[in-house]
Design a protein around this motif. Structure first.
Motif, mmCIF file in Angstrom:
data_model
loop_
_atom_site.group_PDB
_atom_site.id
_atom_site.type_symbol
_atom_site.label_atom_id
_atom_site.label_comp_id
_atom_site.label_asym_id
_atom_site.label_seq_id
_atom_site.Cartn_x
_atom_site.Cartn_y
_atom_site.Cartn_z
ATOM 1 N N GLN A 1 -4.527 8.637 -12.671
ATOM 2 C CA GLN A 1 -3.201 8.498 -13.267
ATOM 3 C C GLN A 1 -2.376 7.354 -12.681
ATOM 4 O O GLN A 1 -1.426 6.901 -13.304
ATOM 5 C CB GLN A 1 -2.423 9.807 -13.117
ATOM 6 N N CYS A 2 -2.679 6.920 -11.490
ATOM 7 C CA CYS A 2 -1.915 5.833 -10.848
ATOM 8 C C CYS A 2 -2.792 4.605 -10.720
ATOM 9 O O CYS A 2 -3.065 4.128 -9.625
ATOM 10 C CB CYS A 2 -1.389 6.274 -9.486
ATOM 11 N N PRO B 1 -3.691 -0.036 -2.847
ATOM 12 C CA PRO B 1 -4.475 1.074 -2.273
ATOM 13 C C PRO B 1 -3.588 2.261 -1.920
ATOM 14 O O PRO B 1 -2.490 2.097 -1.393
ATOM 15 C CB PRO B 1 -5.103 0.450 -1.017
ATOM 16 N N ILE B 2 -4.077 3.464 -2.234
ATOM 17 C CA ILE B 2 -3.354 4.701 -1.929
ATOM 18 C C ILE B 2 -4.227 5.541 -1.007
ATOM 19 O O ILE B 2 -5.352 5.896 -1.364
ATOM 20 C CB ILE B 2 -3.018 5.490 -3.204
ATOM 21 N N SER B 3 -3.727 5.838 0.174
ATOM 22 C CA SER B 3 -4.462 6.648 1.147
ATOM 23 C C SER B 3 -3.807 8.019 1.262
ATOM 24 O O SER B 3 -2.581 8.135 1.248
ATOM 25 C CB SER B 3 -4.473 5.967 2.524
ATOM 26 N N ALA C 1 0.851 -1.187 0.000
ATOM 27 C CA ALA C 1 0.000 0.000 0.000
ATOM 28 C C ALA C 1 0.885 1.235 0.000
ATOM 29 O O ALA C 1 2.067 1.183 0.335
ATOM 30 C CB ALA C 1 -0.922 0.008 1.223
ATOM 31 N N VAL C 2 0.290 2.371 -0.385
ATOM 32 C CA VAL C 2 0.970 3.670 -0.353
ATOM 33 C C VAL C 2 0.148 4.616 0.496
ATOM 34 O O VAL C 2 -1.083 4.661 0.380
ATOM 35 C CB VAL C 2 1.150 4.251 -1.767
ATOM 36 N N GLU D 1 -8.624 17.127 -5.228
ATOM 37 C CA GLU D 1 -8.004 17.099 -6.555
ATOM 38 C C GLU D 1 -6.944 16.000 -6.621
ATOM 39 O O GLU D 1 -6.848 15.265 -7.614
ATOM 40 C CB GLU D 1 -7.375 18.455 -6.863
ATOM 41 N N ALA D 2 -6.148 15.883 -5.558
ATOM 42 C CA ALA D 2 -5.109 14.860 -5.517
ATOM 43 C C ALA D 2 -5.715 13.463 -5.518
ATOM 44 O O ALA D 2 -5.216 12.545 -6.187
ATOM 45 C CB ALA D 2 -4.234 15.059 -4.280
ATOM 46 N N ARG D 3 -6.811 13.295 -4.784
ATOM 47 C CA ARG D 3 -7.458 11.979 -4.716
ATOM 48 C C ARG D 3 -7.951 11.549 -6.098
ATOM 49 O O ARG D 3 -7.752 10.404 -6.527
ATOM 50 C CB ARG D 3 -8.607 12.030 -3.716
ATOM 51 N N GLN D 4 -8.574 12.459 -6.818
ATOM 52 C CA GLN D 4 -9.083 12.140 -8.149
ATOM 53 C C GLN D 4 -7.952 11.900 -9.142
ATOM 54 O O GLN D 4 -8.018 11.002 -9.985
ATOM 55 C CB GLN D 4 -9.986 13.278 -8.643
ATOM 56 N N ALA D 5 -6.893 12.710 -9.034
ATOM 57 C CA ALA D 5 -5.768 12.578 -9.960
ATOM 58 C C ALA D 5 -5.048 11.250 -9.757
ATOM 59 O O ALA D 5 -4.641 10.592 -10.718
ATOM 60 C CB ALA D 5 -4.800 13.740 -9.769
ATOM 61 N N LEU D 6 -4.868 10.857 -8.506
ATOM 62 C CA LEU D 6 -4.222 9.579 -8.225
ATOM 63 C C LEU D 6 -5.052 8.417 -8.746
ATOM 64 O O LEU D 6 -4.528 7.441 -9.286
ATOM 65 C CB LEU D 6 -3.982 9.426 -6.722
#
Length: 698
Positions: free
Chosen positions: A190-191, A196-198, A169-170, A182-187
């Motif tokens: 794009q990633c 899972p990314i929290s 996880a990240v 914005e960061a949540r949607q971009a991740l």
């Protein structure tokens, strides 16, 4: 659930202690014996803030001395000396010792903020690979834009992929509320990944230091006021250079006021603001320049029963003191329960515990590094308490290996040769051989007994007692006879003798069990993240189908002996039914024989090497095979192919090749290469000790 987890970061100020605390809290209600471990520590363990915090909060099953690998100074010294492998070996050993006392061990990688230039930036992830632990990566979102945040995550994932290290996880820590969504949607866009990314928000009160942290970092001396006030969190730092009437207009709640020690007007104004309902209250004061207020002001302060805030002195000037105070980061401390509670609340609110727990539960590590494999060998060898004979007592490499084996208490040892000469040579090399036994085949009383036994075993070959006595003066025959008669559990030789000289006596009188058709060999190939078995690469030049099937079965047993699940690929230049010819048919027949003899094993062939080891190639060439793309045991069709392949792979990949390990004998005798290193000898001795126990248990 897996038994361990690693917290890694490649960035300074990632705040991974927040993640460590959150995960430890999550696991504490589910794990009976929970452990915490740090790979490299910057302070003595009793002064380490991470240890203090985790120890005070949770009931751990380890003491402080069990909770770390090495000190930063020791790690730096080994790196500077070019001994990185020694550093990793020590961390692996300490980690495994800690893990043995836990049901679950959470491990923190080194804090890159404190590492010197001697360390590579990716050392934290390389340590995780050596330990074989699945990892959570903590990235810093502090003052980062959305694009910078995404790039940090990409770099981290690429580094994990390049190093073949499992990423579970990240967690991106300290993300500004302004860019959170914005960061949540971009991740998400794009990633794209199943990892899972929290995102954890920056919490202003968590990044601010306490008064204690600031006065400690500035080495300030207490002037007046209560020490209990040191627990309070500092909001902003205000330098009071103007007069009190103007200064009071700028003061805010929880300010730390910094002013020259000869400004009693500011001191009194600050204290007055605290008692007034019309002004905010500061948390403390620092007086600069090494100056103290006039005696009358000191007397005034001493007459106040309870000063509301702590006041401290520093020698630095006001500007320097303010800059130093502003650079002090806020940290989690065991004596700040409010900050800890706020941290846990933030973690629980922003991390999906159910998803994280499931990832931990179903993501066991498949990594087996050479150092981890070496450690497991030594631990198992210690358990067996085997006695190994080394006939080549006059070889310096054997003597160096013997010292290490005894110091690490891996096995009991007997060296063959004249004791006085061996000890003189050991002294010259600066070696200690306490606990090692010595036997000189030329003078020992055992020589006559062994000669008589050899005569009885080989009299059908027409030898005489004198022939037998001469034969028993040979160290290879003498050592093998020790194994045959139970005076040693196994023998390792070949550093100074040919393979034929080493193993011929074993063929003559140790021999094989009735069900074994042929003696064969394997190399244990230790890659960065896994250990594979290659056979036969040293003994049988051109095995027929029955012998090849026997080699496969013996190699599977060897793999199981060393904790490797045997998934057996019978190699050829053709995969499946795509090729024809005598060589392919030989392998096809061997596969059928092996399957018939051992239907419980996963065996497939003929199969090409790339299809056996690479899942992508396997999906195209043999999509229905349970072996293709997953093989752990590779059986070569002849010695020419096997010997050349293992050497080519070893040189091209940097893999550690341990062997040849002989298999099929009643008792273990193993051969060394004449170009072997001390490490090769040590590993082969450990393997021989394990084989001895396996044969006895069998």
């Amino acid at each position: 659930m897996v038994k361990n987890l690693y917290i890694a970061s490649l960035e300074p100020n990632s705040g991974k202690l927040v993640v460590t605390l959150g995960i430890m809290e999550m696991l504490s209600s589910r794990v009976d014996r929970l452990g915490f471990f740090r790979t490299i520590i910057n302070h003595a363990p009793e002064k380490d803030n991470h240890f203090q915090l985790i120890n005070k909060r949770l009931n751990l099953s380890l003491n402080l001395e069990q909770m770390y690998g090495v000190s930063h100074d020791q790690a730096r010294a080994w790196i500077a000396a070019g001994e990185e492998r020694r550093l990793f070996r020590e961390i692996v050993a300490r980690f495994k010792q800690a893990e043995a006392n836990c049901d679950f061990l959470l491990c923190e990688g080194p804090d890159i903020t404190h590492l010197s230039d001697a360390f590579d930036y990716d050392i934290s992830i390389r340590i995780a690979r050596e330990l074989g632990t699945p990892a959570i990566y903590v990235s810093s979102g502090l003052d980062a834009s959305v694009q910078e945040l995404i790039e940090n995550v990409r770099v981290a994932k690429k580094t994990f992929d390049n190093l073949n290290c499992g990423l579970l996880a990240v967690m991106v820590n300290r993300v500004s509320d302004d860019i959170m969504e914005e960061a949540r949607q971009a991740l998400k866009k794009q990633c794209t990944t199943d990892i899972p990314i929290s995102l954890l928000p920056v919490v202003d009160s968590l990044t601010r230091p306490t008064m204690r942290e600031i006065v400690t970092n500035l080495r300030a001396e207490r002037f007046a006021g209560p020490e209990s006030g040191l627990k309070r969190t500092v909001g902003k730092i205000k330098v009071a250079a103007m007069g009190p009437s103007n200064f009071l207009e700028y003061i805010e709640h929880n300010d730390l006021v910094i002013t020259s020690g000869d400004r009693p007007d500011i001191i009194l104004a600050t204290l007055g603001a605290i008692t007034s309902k019309n002004f905010p209250s500061a948390v403390g004061m620092i007086l600069t320049g090494g100056l103290s207020p006039a005696p009358s002001i000191i007397r005034l302060l001493e007459g106040i029963d309870q000063l509301p805030i702590p006041i401290y002195n520093v020698q630095a000037d006001t500007y320097t003191a303010a800059m130093q105070a502003a650079a002090v980061p806020g940290r989690l401390h065991p004596d700040n329960p409010r900050k800890i509670a706020r941290t846990l609340g933030m973690f629980e609110e922003n991390v999906d515990h159910a998803v994280l727990e499931e990832k931990i539960r179903v993501t066991p590590s498949t990594i087996m590094s050479p150092l981890m494999f070496e450690y497991s060998l030594f631990e198992r060898a210690r358990e067996e308490k085997a006695h190994i004979v080394l006939p080549e007592g006059d070889d310096d490499r054997i003597l160096r290996a013997a010292e290490i084996l005894r110091l690490r208490k891996v096995v009991a040892l007997t060296l063959l040769g004249r004791e006085e000469s061996i000890r003189d040579r050991a002294d010259t090399l600066g070696l200690k051989l306490e606990g090692v036994k010595f036997i000189d085949p030329l003078t020992t009383d055992l020589r006559e007994e062994f000669a008589e036994t050899f005569l009885e075993l080989r009299k059908h070959k027409g030898i005489t007692l004198d022939n037998a006595r001469d034969t028993m003066s040979d160290v290879s025959y003498f050592g093998t006879m020790m194994v045959h008669k139970g005076l040693a559990d196994g023998m390792v030789s070949g550093a100074a003798h040919t393979t034929a000289h080493t193993i011929r006596p074993a063929f003559q009188f140790i021999r094989t069990p009735p069900e074994v058709l042929v003696v064969s060999s394997v190399f244990l190939m230790c890659f960065d993240t896994r250990v594979l078995v290659y056979g036969d690469c040293a003994v049988n030049p051109n095995p027929n189908s029955e012998e090849l099937a026997e080699i496969a079965i013996s190699s599977a047993q060897t793999a199981q002996m060393f904790g490797i699940e045997p998934i057996i690929a019978m190699l050829s230049y053709s995969s499946g039914t795509s090729g024809m010819g005598a060589d392919v048919e030989l392998v096809r027949k061997a596969t059928a024989i092996a399957r018939q003899r051992r239907p419980d094993l996963k065996i497939d062939g003929p199969i090409q090497y790339d299809a056996a080891i690479d899942a992508t190639v396997a999906a195209k060439k043999m999509p229905d095979s349970e072996v293709a793309g997953k093989a752990t045991v590779f059986i070569f069709p002849d010695l020419n192919t096997g010997n050349n392949t293992y050497k080519a792979v070893q040189r091209a990949s940097g893999a550690v090749a341990i062997g040849p390990v002989l298999q099929g004998l009643n008792k273990p005798v193993n051969d060394l290469s004449r170009g072997c290193l001390v490490a090769d000898i040590i590993n082969t001795v450990a393997i021989t000790a394990i084989q001895a126990h396996y044969r006895v248990s069998d």
